[in-house]
Design an enzyme around this catalytic site. Structure first.
Site, short mmCIF file in Angstrom:
data_model
loop_
_atom_site.label_atom_id
_atom_site.label_comp_id
_atom_site.label_asym_id
_atom_site.label_seq_id
_atom_site.Cartn_x
_atom_site.Cartn_y
_atom_site.Cartn_z
N GLU A 176 -10.45 -52.13 2.94
CA GLU A 176 -11.26 -51.48 1.92
C GLU A 176 -12.69 -51.79 1.72
O GLU A 176 -13.52 -50.82 1.46
CB GLU A 176 -10.60 -51.32 0.47
CG GLU A 176 -9.32 -50.39 0.61
CD GLU A 176 -8.65 -50.70 -0.99
OE1 GLU A 176 -8.02 -51.76 -0.88
OE2 GLU A 176 -8.35 -49.86 -1.71
N ARG A 192 -8.79 -50.86 -11.55
CA ARG A 192 -9.63 -51.69 -10.52
C ARG A 192 -11.18 -51.31 -10.85
O ARG A 192 -12.04 -52.02 -10.45
CB ARG A 192 -9.19 -51.25 -9.28
CG ARG A 192 -9.78 -52.09 -8.07
CD ARG A 192 -9.25 -51.99 -6.86
NE ARG A 192 -8.11 -52.57 -6.52
CZ ARG A 192 -8.04 -53.81 -6.10
NH1 ARG A 192 -9.00 -54.50 -5.89
NH2 ARG A 192 -6.83 -54.53 -5.85
N GLU A 227 -0.36 -42.59 -0.90
CA GLU A 227 0.07 -43.71 -1.63
C GLU A 227 1.20 -43.16 -2.50
O GLU A 227 2.44 -43.58 -2.48
CB GLU A 227 -0.90 -44.55 -2.20
CG GLU A 227 -0.32 -45.77 -2.84
CD GLU A 227 -1.12 -46.73 -3.61
OE1 GLU A 227 -2.40 -46.84 -3.19
OE2 GLU A 227 -0.91 -47.42 -4.54
N1 MTE Z 1 -7.99 -47.40 8.40
C1 MTE Z 1 -7.46 -46.10 8.88
N2 MTE Z 1 -7.61 -46.14 10.37
N3 MTE Z 1 -6.51 -45.18 8.44
C2 MTE Z 1 -6.37 -45.12 7.17
O1 MTE Z 1 -5.52 -44.67 6.48
N4 MTE Z 1 -6.73 -46.84 5.11
C3 MTE Z 1 -7.55 -47.78 4.29
C4 MTE Z 1 -7.76 -48.81 5.15
N5 MTE Z 1 -8.23 -48.35 6.40
C5 MTE Z 1 -6.92 -46.59 6.26
C6 MTE Z 1 -7.82 -47.52 6.95
C7 MTE Z 1 -6.97 -48.09 2.98
S1 MTE Z 1 -7.13 -47.13 1.75
C8 MTE Z 1 -6.24 -49.15 2.84
S2 MTE Z 1 -5.95 -49.68 1.31
C9 MTE Z 1 -5.90 -50.06 4.01
O2 MTE Z 1 -6.60 -49.64 5.30
C10 MTE Z 1 -4.40 -50.31 4.12
O3 MTE Z 1 -4.08 -51.23 5.15
P1 MTE Z 1 -4.32 -52.65 5.18
O4 MTE Z 1 -3.71 -53.02 3.80
O5 MTE Z 1 -3.32 -53.01 6.03
O6 MTE Z 1 -5.76 -53.17 5.07
N1 HPA Z 2 -4.94 -51.23 -4.95
C1 HPA Z 2 -4.34 -50.10 -4.24
N2 HPA Z 2 -3.27 -49.31 -4.70
C2 HPA Z 2 -2.54 -49.75 -5.78
C3 HPA Z 2 -3.16 -50.69 -6.56
C4 HPA Z 2 -4.33 -51.45 -6.03
O1 HPA Z 2 -4.42 -52.64 -6.84
N3 HPA Z 2 -2.31 -50.94 -7.56
C5 HPA Z 2 -1.27 -49.81 -7.26
N4 HPA Z 2 -1.56 -49.34 -6.11
MO1 MOS Z 3 -5.68 -47.92 -0.23
S1 MOS Z 3 -6.68 -46.75 -1.64
O1 MOS Z 3 -5.30 -49.04 -1.49
O2 MOS Z 3 -4.23 -46.80 0.16
#
Ligand code: MTE
Ligand code: HPA
Ligand code: MOS
Length: 766
Positions: A720, A317, A239
């Site tokens: 998540e 969070r 990130e």
């Molecule tokens: N799934 C896979 N296969 N690879 C990833 O890196 N990241 C996770 C989750 N699932 C991840 C994953 C995290 S930390 C987040 S925040 C969300 O996917 C981000 O994607 P989304 O916002 O589309 O759910």
């Molecule tokens: N979630 C995940 N990533 C972030 C957030 C959050 O709430 N705020 C800033 N980066």
């Molecule tokens: Mo997920 S920890 O918000 O990339």
């Protein structure tokens, strides 16, 4: 009559569009890109000490070695030597001081990696040592904080504790977690015309990479283009921390006018990057005679590492999820982000939420044990419902907490699970089973309201094919497939007419990172907005062709035009062509900003989340009480997906998240020595769950709900929340230990590794 286009059940079983590429090895990652002639390779010389003042730094010999093009130090940075995302406290290259082992000090540019490796051996650094601390509570005692501490308050805990029949206090601790994305960090930078740079970066946050590189070079963001095809996993680790590798490649590409690749090997990545923030916490919980929780206090000491990185947001969070799924009238939560001599810890799936939830679950389990109850009695008794006020002021709505819990109970009958386990444990002296319930309530939206916005760019080419760009980054979570579904559904055309483009800062600017589980909602709604704009123009043309007035409803289904529900002799392709001939714009830029949400940090109150995701897990484990090893027999989950727009992908997210959560709670142990050296620095010393250690049974049930309009196609965010079901494994294992040895000393310290289990099994409290 055919109704408006929406995702119907026939479309919710679309396979991930990347699946074939992944299993055949054809998917392209940064290191798979064809290498341009003249490309140079970057290596980082990182600090061998965790804390000290650089007394001397000699790389004169290394610089003259074969194949070495240049070595850069802090003073060679043209703009700001600063990569901190929230707080400006993190140099790209250490200047006078080093603050963690693995901190970048020099950037070596060579004709190939082997030359760079050789040069690394000839660099001499002398450091005057300063005291090293890796413990957050110790840092707090020394006043070493990364940012202002925060407090969430509801009611009056002090007065409320006076009226509690039972009060319990204790400590809880959770460890770090290595992201272990399959693809390590990396960037490939190209010098372009007019002093600009194009970077292919493995990042979740293109804007952050673009901005950080621009500041580092001392130029405007417009000079920096960032492009991302996909990631081999991010899990939060890319990130903000992708920026460093991009800066390294860009610095050299800018100066040398040559393409530069900077991709660390696994051990370098593990050593230099931050991980999930470990936490130490204190809690106090008070209950009345009916086991209603009256008051709850917690103080969190977050191990932030040497720089703030995302820790201040993660801390926030933790506070938001401090009470998990429970309705508690009096709450006081305080959180400190503590500065230690570790690599800056960072985002990791759940983003501080899991750390906060572990503490309330510990407090409840502690109370239950003291009262001779099953924790599930207290958990269910205190479950939130519509109208409950979170400590941050948002009122619970569309609550599914009890529904998920009760559906698990109905499907698996907790009291009979309990009886079966008791009978089993009576019969088996050295093998014991345990179970636990783990409810989850997770807020969807970036906690920083400003970040909840997204954009998309759609071109319909005049042959009827479509190009879609959004700010979303595909990292395995399937967002690209979902984006295709959105565009295909809105246009009423086949998915194979649509190309999902790479994520690129010149097509979609100012992106929020793909994070917070909100990527699909934010980018999907922006995309829908863009598609709808084009669709409205197409509809007007269709009416015009058939001499219909404004009131006629037009829609496209399976690429055929319908007017007032009646099929016409006009298909998508011809409609697009006719629109173009009328000189009407076939492109659109969509924008979306989550409505309603707000948060006032000065009073720590507001309505920060668009909605919440709910669920409950029942976990059953078996512990081998001779060896201390364990197996996860089963994880049964009822999860609130809303109305899932892609059941296969959502199921995959659930399963992956649960296993990752179990890993964090059980076998994944990040270990640093007292002088700050990462000991779990390779896959031989850091163990993640493999196919043999995943639950024998993993059942995920879709709770039937209407979903939320704040979610794209009412399909709730899923990235998540499932990770937190893994917390249940900790308590289930602990329960099994206690049935072997009721006097065991088993601190609430995760991960519960087999070594710790063995120690606990044969320990004895007074
Ligand atoms: N799934 C896979 N296969 N690879 C990833 O890196 N990241 C996770 C989750 N699932 C991840 C994953 C995290 S930390 C987040 S925040 C969300 O996917 C981000 O994607 P989304 O916002 O589309 O759910
Ligand atoms: N979630 C995940 N990533 C972030 C957030 C959050 O709430 N705020 C800033 N980066
Ligand atoms: Mo997920 S920890 O918000 O990339």
């Amino acid at each position: 009559m055919i109704s408006e286009n929406k995702i119907d059940t026939g479309q919710t079983n679309i396979a991930n569009i990347d699946a074939a590429g992944h299993v055949t090895g054809r998917s392209v990652y940064v290191d798979d890109m064809p290498v341009l002639e003249g490309t140079l390779f970057a290596k980082i010389f990182d600090s061998p000490h965790a804390h000290g003042i650089i007394k001397s730094l000699d790389f004169s010999k290394a610089e003259k070695m074969e194949g070495i093009v240049r070595i850069y130090s802090a003073k060679d940075i043209p703009g700001q030597n600063e990569i901190g995302g929230i707080i400006a406290d993190e140099p790209l290259l250490a200047d006078r001081k080093v603050q963690f082992q693995g901190q970048p000090v020099l950037l070596i540019i060579a004709e190939n990696e082997d030359f760079a490796e050789e040069a690394l051996k000839e660099i001499n650094i002398e450091i005057d040592p300063l005291s090293i601390n890796t413990d957050p509570k110790e840092a707090f005692r020394q006043g070493q904080l990364l940012c202002k501490s925060r407090t969430f308050k509801k009611g009056d805990t002090r007065a409320a504790f006076e009226n509690c029949k039972y009060i319990f206090e204790g400590e809880a601790e959770t460890g770090g977690q290595e992201h272990l994305y399959l693809e390590t960090q990396g960037a490939y930078a190209f010098p372009m015309e007019n002093d600009s740079i194009k970077i292919f970066s493995s990042t979740q946050g293109l804007r952050h990479v673009q901005e950080t590189v621009a500041h580092m070079l001392g130029v405007g963001m417009h000079k920096i283009e960032v492009d991302t095809t996909r990631l081999g996993g991010g899990f939060g680790g890319k990130e903000d921390q992708a920026a460093m590798w991009a800066c390294m490649a860009a610095l050299a590409a800018w100066d040398l006018k040559k393409p530069v690749k900077c991709i660390p090997h696994r051990m370098e990545d593990m050593r230099m990057t931050g991980k999930r923030n470990p936490y130490k916490s204190d809690y106090k919980i008070g209950l009345d005679e009916n086991y209603k929780i009256i008051a709850y206090e917690a103080t969190y000491y977050q191990n932030g590492g040497a720089s703030a990185d995302l820790s201040p947001a993660i801390l926030e969070r933790t506070l938001f999820h401090g009470t998990n799924s429970y309705d508690i009238s009096h709450v006081l939560l305080t959180a400190h982000s503590c500065k230690t001599n570790l690599p800056p810890n960072t985002a990791f799936r759940g983003f501080g939420g899991p750390q906060g939830m572990f503490v309330i679950e510990t407090a409840i389990d502690h109370a239950a044990k003291e009262l001779g109850l099953d924790a599930s009695i207290i958990q269910r008794k205190n479950m939130m419902d519509n109208g409950t006020e979170f400590p941050y002021g948002q009122i619970v709505a569309d609550c599914e907490a009890k529904n998920c819990w009760d559906e698990i109970k109905q499907r698996y009958n907790i009291s009979s699970v309990k009886k079966t386990i008791e009978a089993y444990n009576k019969k088996n002296l050295f093998i014991k089973k345990g179970f636990s319930m783990m409810p989850v309530c997770f807020g969807i939206s970036f906690t920083n309201t400003m970040m909840n916005q997204a954009r998309a760019l759609v071109h319909v080419y005049w042959d009827g094919s479509v190009s879609v760009s959004t700010g979303a980054v595909e990292m395995g979570q399937g967002v690209n497939t979902k984006m295709l579904q959105v565009a295909a559904t809105c246009f009423g055309i086949s998915m194979n007419k649509i190309k999902l483009e790479t994520t690129n800062t010149t097509r979609v600017a100012n992106t929020s990172p793909s994070a917070a589980s909100a990527t699909t909602d934010l980018n999907g709604k922006a995309l829908l907005n863009a598609c709808n704009q084009i669709m409205e123009r197409l509809k007007a043309v269709a009416r015009n062709i058939f001499n219909e007035d404004e009131s006629a409803t037009v829609m496209v289904r399976d690429e055929i035009v319908f007017i007032n529900g009646v099929q016409k002799e006009l298909d998508w392709k011809e409609l697009v062509k006719q629109t173009f001939f009328r000189r009407i714009n076939l492109s659109a830029k969509g924008h979306y900003a989550t409505p309603v949400i707000n948060f006032d940090k000065t009073i720590e109150k507001g309505h920060p989340f668009a909605y919440h995701v709910y669920g409950t897990a029942l976990t059953i484990v078996t512990v081998d009480c001779v060896r201390g090893t364990y197996e996860i027999d089963a994880v049964h989950v009822v999860h609130d997906f809303g109305t899932s727009m892609n059941r296969q992908i959502d199921l995959g997210q659930c399963e992956g998240g649960i296993v990752q959560g179990i890993g964090w709670m059980t076998i994944e142990e990040v270990v640093y020595s007292e002088d700050g050296k990462l000991l779990s620095n390779a896959l031989s010393t850091y163990k993640i769950p493999d196919i043999y250690s995943v639950p024998k049974e993993l059942n995920i049930h879709f709770l039937h709900t209407d979903g939320s309009d704040m979610a794209i196609y009412k399909s709730k965010a899923v990235g998540e929340p499932p990770l937190m079901y893994g917390i249940g494994a900790f308590f289930a294992i602990r329960n099994a230990i206690l049935s072997f040895n009721p006097k065991a000393i088993a601190p609430y310290t995760a991960p519960m590794t087999p070594e710790k289990v063995l120690m606990a099994l044969y320990s004895k409290s007074k």
